[in-house]
Design an enzyme around this catalytic site. Structure first.
Site, PDB file in Angstrom:
ATOM      1  N   LYS A  98       8.061  -1.875   2.144  1.00  0.00           N
ATOM      2  CA  LYS A  98       7.936  -2.785   3.291  1.00  0.00           C
ATOM      3  C   LYS A  98       6.819  -2.277   4.183  1.00  0.00           C
ATOM      4  O   LYS A  98       6.526  -1.082   4.200  1.00  0.00           O
ATOM      5  CB  LYS A  98       9.239  -2.800   4.101  1.00  0.00           C
ATOM      6  CG  LYS A  98       9.372  -3.985   5.009  1.00  0.00           C
ATOM      7  CD  LYS A  98       9.903  -5.171   4.229  1.00  0.00           C
ATOM      8  CE  LYS A  98      10.130  -6.383   5.078  1.00  0.00           C
ATOM      9  NZ  LYS A  98      10.964  -7.353   4.376  1.00  0.00           N
TER      10      LYS A  98
HETATM   11  N1  GLU Z   1       9.600 -10.550   2.915  1.00  0.00           N
HETATM   12  C1  GLU Z   1      10.445 -11.110   1.905  1.00  0.00           C
HETATM   13  C2  GLU Z   1      11.753 -10.341   1.813  1.00  0.00           C
HETATM   14  O1  GLU Z   1      12.172  -9.703   2.743  1.00  0.00           O
HETATM   15  C3  GLU Z   1       9.736 -11.262   0.570  1.00  0.00           C
HETATM   16  C4  GLU Z   1       9.226 -10.005  -0.031  1.00  0.00           C
HETATM   17  C5  GLU Z   1       8.359 -10.232  -1.255  1.00  0.00           C
HETATM   18  O2  GLU Z   1       8.231 -11.350  -1.696  1.00  0.00           O
HETATM   19  O3  GLU Z   1       7.809  -9.239  -1.739  1.00  0.00           O
HETATM   20  O4  GLU Z   1      12.435 -10.428   0.836  1.00  0.00           O
END
Ligand code: GLU
Length: 426
Positions: free
Chosen positions: A114
């Protein structure tokens, strides 16, 4: 003598603590090796960067950015990037860990990561946000890549943000690099259906959970907190399935209508407003975000930020089904309180996994340079979501536990087994 009150825990710290406590309980159920438990409790890699941006008036402002890779045991790191004033190291660490479990529950060959920048994008112009994105990308470039770590959109970031990342990586490496991120615009190698995927997935698991509880959409009142990409598409999909959306909200406040809200109209309002908010949406009664959480509804979908349902307000939640559109909206203590009252919670790592599932499809398409039709994406998304949901439901029966505990058991077991098969290097 005055007694100092203990400082309230920041929502990001609470999210990380909750994720760690959930890992602990899965580790116990699985009788996980203590060394493996410790390895999975800590991120593999953390990068903190300073992001200077020249503002319109010529002065410099410096923001702090993060990229955390929690686990690459099952594949490259995967997870979004958020721009929000509350972004902190603890928050990004907690969210990176949730991505590991989310990718594992859905059986994607990906790990968890993240990123985020502590910034309020509403105070920046579009040009400044572009410069911020490009500088942040340059700063994290050493650790991202199609086979290393693949970012995606999250809170306050979208397909434009991803396009700027592709441009930066392409300019800096001299190689066109669409597979370095997912959630790109379709004209730049994005997948059809990616923008809607998270909300569609949330609606899918909500309808499945309702079906199992013998609840027909026509008799179901739903409140959705958060009207960004996830909340708005979820509300739209649930309304299309026949549910009555009786409340929606965003940072500007909430709106309610006992007879049901015209969701496409609300979406059109947001899209035409300068701040992209519900503010000024006419003809409905106004409520606060807190009031929305306590409404007399059948289904509650918190789809905004983490830590909104805490021990302080869990007692006032009246919905029998809570579906986590956001990551970490229910704290660990509140989770226990709701479970004790018989409230079913579909946990974030399952409920909102549709986004990362289609991100995985996009990564596959971008690496192959061959793009699928929308119906192909939708068909496969449903297969992945259904399979994950069924496995979590059956695991919750086997272990006689909540859906969250079951999702963690499935995920932690898969990640630990992959790491064991690889063997610890060297
Ligand atoms: N931000 C989204 C999540 O929390 C998608 C993450 C992604 O597609 O890599 O799942």
């Amino acid at each position: 003598m005055t007694l100092a009150m203990p400082a309230a825990k920041h929502a990001g710290e609470e999210l990380r603590d909750s994720a760690l406590r959930q890992l602990d309980s899965a580790a116990k159920a699985l009788n996980l090796d203590p060394g493996m438990h410790q390895f999975l409790s800590t991120p593999e890699r953390t990068l903190i960067v300073s992001v200077p941006v020249v503002m319109e008036e010529g002065h410099l402002e410096v923001f702090t950015g993060y990229r955390v890779q929690h686990s690459t045991g099952r594949g490259p790191g995967k997870g979004g990037i958020r721009f929000h004033p509350s972004v902190s190291l603890a928050e990004v660490e907690g969210l990176a860990m949730l991505m590991t479990w989310k990718c594992a529950v859905t059986d994607l060959p990906l790990g968890g990561a993240k990123g985020g920048v502590a910034v309020d994008p509403r105070k920046l112009t579009r040009r400044q946000i572009e410069r911020l994105t490009k500088r942040y990308t340059a700063a994290i470039l050493p650790i991202i890549g199609p086979e290393q770590d693949i970012p995606a959109p999250d809170v306050n970031t979208d397909d434009s943000t991803m396009a700027w990342i592709v441009d930066t990586v392409t300019m800096m490496t001299g190689r066109h690099s669409p597979a370095v991120v997912t959630g790109k615009p379709v004209e730049l190698g994005g997948s059809r259906g990616r923008t809607e995927a998270t909300g569609r997935g949330v609606a899918f698991v909500t309808l499945e959970a309702m079906k199992r509880a013998g609840r027909a959409p026509e008799n179901t009142r739903v409140a959705v907190q958060g009207f960004g990409n996830v909340g708005s598409i979820t509300a739209k999909a649930l309304a299309e399935a026949g549910c009555r959306i009786v409340a929606i909200s965003d940072v500007s406040g909430g709106y309610t209508s006992a007879s049901g809200i015209d969701v496409p109209k609300a979406i059109a309002h947001v899209q035409s407003s300068k701040q992209r908010l519900l503010e000024g949406f006419s003809g409905l009664s106004k409520i606060s975000n807190d009031e929305l959480l306590a409404m007399d509804v059948d289904v509650l979908v918190p789809a905004a930020l983490e830590g909104v349902i805490t021990p302080a307000n869990a007692g006032s939640v009246r919905a029998k089904l809570v579906v986590e559109g956001a990551n970490g909206p229910v704290t660990a203590d509140a989770d226990r309180m709701l479970a004790d009252r018989g409230v079913t919670i579909v946990p974030d790592v399952l409920a909102n996994a549709g986004g990362v599932v289609v991100s995985y499809f996009e990564w596959v398409q971008s690496r192959a340079g061959f793009y699928w039709e929308l119906d192909e994406v939708e068909k496969r998304l449903e297969i992945y979501m259904r399979r994950a949901m069924e496995l979590v439901l059956s695991t919750s029966k086997t272990y006689d536990c909540t859906l969250r505990e079951a999702a963690f058991i499935v995920a932690v077991d898969r990640v630990a087994r992959a790491i064991e098969r690889r063997g610890i290097f060297p």
